[in-house]
Design an enzyme around this catalytic site. Structure first.
Site, PDB file in Angstrom:
ATOM      1  N   LYS A  67      80.699  36.961  74.787  1.00 50.92           N
ATOM      2  CA  LYS A  67      80.677  35.535  75.116  1.00 50.92           C
ATOM      3  C   LYS A  67      81.157  35.401  76.560  1.00 50.92           C
ATOM      4  CE  LYS A  67      80.101  31.536  72.814  1.00 50.92           C
ATOM      5  NZ  LYS A  67      79.149  31.210  71.746  1.00 50.92           N
ATOM      6  N   GLY A 119      79.792  15.006  63.418  1.00 53.41           N
ATOM      7  CA  GLY A 119      79.153  15.466  64.651  1.00 53.41           C
ATOM      8  C   GLY A 119      77.648  15.505  64.484  1.00 53.41           C
ATOM      9  N   VAL A 120      76.976  14.531  65.096  1.00 57.67           N
ATOM     10  CA  VAL A 120      75.511  14.512  64.989  1.00 57.67           C
ATOM     11  C   VAL A 120      74.890  14.794  66.357  1.00 57.67           C
ATOM     12  CG1 VAL A 120      75.191  13.211  62.869  1.00 57.67           C
ATOM     13  CG2 VAL A 120      75.617  11.960  64.979  1.00 57.67           C
ATOM     14  N   GLY A 121      75.298  15.928  66.921  1.00 58.13           N
ATOM     15  CA  GLY A 121      74.735  16.394  68.188  1.00 58.13           C
ATOM     16  C   GLY A 121      73.479  17.202  67.907  1.00 58.13           C
ATOM     17  N   VAL A 168      72.908  20.208  66.625  1.00 61.14           N
ATOM     18  CA  VAL A 168      72.780  20.812  65.291  1.00 61.14           C
ATOM     19  C   VAL A 168      72.878  19.735  64.211  1.00 61.14           C
ATOM     20  CG1 VAL A 168      73.711  22.502  63.678  1.00 61.14           C
ATOM     21  CG2 VAL A 168      73.786  22.981  66.119  1.00 61.14           C
TER      22      VAL A 168
HETATM   23  P1  NAD Z   1      76.722  19.135  70.533  1.00 62.54           P
HETATM   24  O1  NAD Z   1      77.673  19.069  71.670  1.00 62.54           O
HETATM   25  O2  NAD Z   1      75.275  18.869  70.748  1.00 62.54           O
HETATM   26  O3  NAD Z   1      77.200  18.144  69.358  1.00 62.54           O
HETATM   27  C1  NAD Z   1      78.513  17.982  68.984  1.00 62.54           C
HETATM   28  C2  NAD Z   1      78.675  16.530  68.536  1.00 62.54           C
HETATM   29  O4  NAD Z   1      80.000  16.374  68.028  1.00 62.54           O
HETATM   30  C3  NAD Z   1      78.515  15.526  69.673  1.00 62.54           C
HETATM   31  O5  NAD Z   1      77.630  14.495  69.291  1.00 62.54           O
HETATM   32  C4  NAD Z   1      79.931  14.993  69.896  1.00 62.54           C
HETATM   33  O6  NAD Z   1      79.962  13.637  70.314  1.00 62.54           O
HETATM   34  C5  NAD Z   1      80.519  15.156  68.508  1.00 62.54           C
HETATM   35  N1  NAD Z   1      81.976  15.212  68.489  1.00 62.54           N
HETATM   36  C6  NAD Z   1      82.813  15.800  69.394  1.00 62.54           C
HETATM   37  N2  NAD Z   1      84.089  15.620  69.007  1.00 62.54           N
HETATM   38  C7  NAD Z   1      84.059  14.942  67.848  1.00 62.54           C
HETATM   39  C8  NAD Z   1      85.053  14.466  66.963  1.00 62.54           C
HETATM   40  N3  NAD Z   1      86.363  14.630  67.199  1.00 62.54           N
HETATM   41  N4  NAD Z   1      84.664  13.792  65.865  1.00 62.54           N
HETATM   42  C9  NAD Z   1      83.356  13.561  65.596  1.00 62.54           C
HETATM   43  N5  NAD Z   1      82.357  13.997  66.409  1.00 62.54           N
HETATM   44  C10 NAD Z   1      82.715  14.672  67.514  1.00 62.54           C
HETATM   45  O7  NAD Z   1      76.970  20.593  69.879  1.00 62.54           O
HETATM   46  P2  NAD Z   1      75.977  21.356  68.916  1.00 62.54           P
HETATM   47  O8  NAD Z   1      75.131  22.282  69.698  1.00 62.54           O
HETATM   48  O9  NAD Z   1      75.378  20.385  67.965  1.00 62.54           O
HETATM   49  O10 NAD Z   1      77.019  22.280  68.122  1.00 62.54           O
HETATM   50  C11 NAD Z   1      77.866  21.738  67.123  1.00 62.54           C
HETATM   51  C12 NAD Z   1      78.852  22.790  66.678  1.00 62.54           C
HETATM   52  O11 NAD Z   1      78.154  23.910  66.133  1.00 62.54           O
HETATM   53  C13 NAD Z   1      79.722  23.357  67.804  1.00 62.54           C
HETATM   54  O12 NAD Z   1      81.000  23.640  67.273  1.00 62.54           O
HETATM   55  C14 NAD Z   1      79.034  24.651  68.182  1.00 62.54           C
HETATM   56  O13 NAD Z   1      79.935  25.589  68.725  1.00 62.54           O
HETATM   57  C15 NAD Z   1      78.514  25.104  66.830  1.00 62.54           C
HETATM   58  N6  NAD Z   1      77.333  25.960  66.917  1.00 62.54           N
HETATM   59  C16 NAD Z   1      76.220  25.524  67.553  1.00 62.54           C
HETATM   60  C17 NAD Z   1      75.098  26.329  67.614  1.00 62.54           C
HETATM   61  C18 NAD Z   1      73.832  25.870  68.283  1.00 62.54           C
HETATM   62  O14 NAD Z   1      72.773  26.519  68.092  1.00 62.54           O
HETATM   63  N7  NAD Z   1      73.856  24.783  69.025  1.00 62.54           N
HETATM   64  C19 NAD Z   1      75.116  27.613  67.019  1.00 62.54           C
HETATM   65  C20 NAD Z   1      76.268  28.023  66.345  1.00 62.54           C
HETATM   66  C21 NAD Z   1      77.378  27.187  66.313  1.00 62.54           C
END
Ligand code: NAD
Length: 362
Positions: free
Chosen positions: A93, A193-195, A197
């Site tokens: 990483k 968290g509705v980002g 993923v």
């Molecule tokens: P992202 O940044 O697109 O989405 C995260 C969401 O969480 C955002 O909408 C943010 O506003 C929200 N958030 C942040 N703090 C918060 C809180 N305290 N309460 C509620 N919501 C909150 O990230 P992502 O790519 O969707 O990834 C989500 C998680 O999954 C992360 O922890 C990431 O490390 C993990 N992950 C992602 C991937 C990937 O392919 N993107 C792969 C493995 C693990």
């Protein structure tokens, strides 16, 4: 001494080599470039199974120690994620210290690419928090050891939809183990968290007829996703004692801790966030004692890694999806192993991953 499995442990006694020894890291590379302002750390945890692949996170860390701890923990997690998924990859990483919205430039990304290239393929990068596929295009100008590049350039693009599919598979396997059927219809599920993923996961869950509740600190996004998939929003942070069947952490790590476990009414935890357990052993045990089934994060969120891995030998989306579907079977296997050996699901997953690495070593 610092407890590497407890994210809240004190860092007063900060010793980098000692931490690397405890966690078994092979190499830590500190990068500094005055001209571009690049300050980065690349951590290579274990290359027994193959080159160390793991994304680069750009984050405004409060101090250097926070960045070092983050990169050490994240790279270690990648080793076990690759091993349990059966990929010929090690764990690595990188972190870039800085504000991704103001400090990211093409020159900085390309300089980072030069550092990645200098490792000769021992570390392969991809995007993580604060990074996008377009940043990987800049990195690619300096090195071939990069994945997560856009589809139009022959890459796999954003890995998040594949991650979401894997989490969905892990959640269905959890339902099968807990309730005897993997049908999520009418199950009440909280997605935090509705980002990238989380939103894709909500799509799968609502398509299946689950009752989905969503929570996010980004209220505009929360509203958009709720309107798109017709689900209920929870706007404050009082979410942990909600009467739901499944809690799906898809925002931050460490949301499973003394305080939240006390409040949980859910019967299953299955989500995408990395490092969900604040203290790996203690909190996995506490969940088990409370009868809550925990789907190990590094097992069910491996879809994104599978997707970027697929780029190395020529991207094939169907193959990546087929391999991600297998998360369902592996999750069931881990639950059985946990029961047979009377250990937590987290320990069972870690044990299987370590066995695969040991086998390769021998
Ligand atoms: P992202 O940044 O697109 O989405 C995260 C969401 O969480 C955002 O909408 C943010 O506003 C929200 N958030 C942040 N703090 C918060 C809180 N305290 N309460 C509620 N919501 C909150 O990230 P992502 O790519 O969707 O990834 C989500 C998680 O999954 C992360 O922890 C990431 O490390 C993990 N992950 C992602 C991937 C990937 O392919 N993107 C792969 C493995 C693990």
């Amino acid at each position: 001494m610092l407890d590497v499995k407890n994210v809240n442990d004190s860092v007063e006694d900060f010793q980098v080599i000692e931490m690397m020894t405890q966690m078994n890291h092979e190499q830590l590379v500190f990068c500094n470039d005055k001209e571009t302002g690049l300050k980065a750390i690349i951590a290579i945890h274990d290359t027994t199974l193959g080159p160390a692949l793991g994304g680069t996170r750009m984050w405004n860390y409060d101090c250097d120690n926070d960045a070092i701890i983050d990169v050490l923990r994240l790279s270690r997690g990648m080793t076990f994620k690759a091993a349990i998924t059966g990929l010929s990859l090690g764990g690595g990483k990188a972190v870039i210290i800085g504000d991704s919205s103001t400090q990211k430039t093409e020159a900085l990304m390309r300089k980072f690419g030069e550092y990645v290239n200098s490792l000769g393929g021992k570390y392969i990068t991809a995007e993580d928090v604060g990074m996008s596929a377009s940043d990987m295009v800049q990195v690619k100008k300096e090195t071939d050891f990069v994945t997560g590049i856009p589809v139009e350039m022959g890459g796999g693009g954003d890995p998040s939809p594949v991650t979401a599919f894997g989490v969905y598979m892990g959640m269905k396997a959890s339902a099968k183990h807990k309730w005897g059927s993997d049908d999520l219809k009418a199950k009440k599920i909280l997605v935090q968290g509705v980002g990238h993923v989380g939103e894709n996961l909500v799509k799968y869950l609502t398509e299946e007829g689950a009752e989905v509740l969503i929570n996010d600190i980004n209220l505009a996004n929360l509203k958009r996703v709720s309107e798109l998939y017709n689900c209920q929003t929870i706007e404050d942070n009082l979410i942990y004692d909600l009467d739901v069947d499944i809690y799906s952490p898809c925002a931050l790590g460490a949301t499973i801790n003394d305080t939240t476990i006390e409040q949980f009414k859910c019967e299953v935890v299955a989500g995408a966030a990395n490092n969900q357990l604040q203290d790996e052993e203690k909190h996995a045990n506490m969940l088990q004692e409370k009868g809550i089934l925990y789907a190990p994060d590094f097992l069910i969120n491996a879809g994104g890694l599978i997707n970027v891995y697929s780029e190395i030998n020529g991207y094939d989306r169907e193959k990546a999806i087929a391999q991600t579907r297998k998360i369902y079977d592996t999750t069931l296997e881990i639950f059985s192993k946990s029961e047979e050996e009377n250990i937590t699901t987290h320990q069972a997953a870690l044990k299987l991953a370590k066995e695969r690495i040991a086998q390769a070593k021998n």
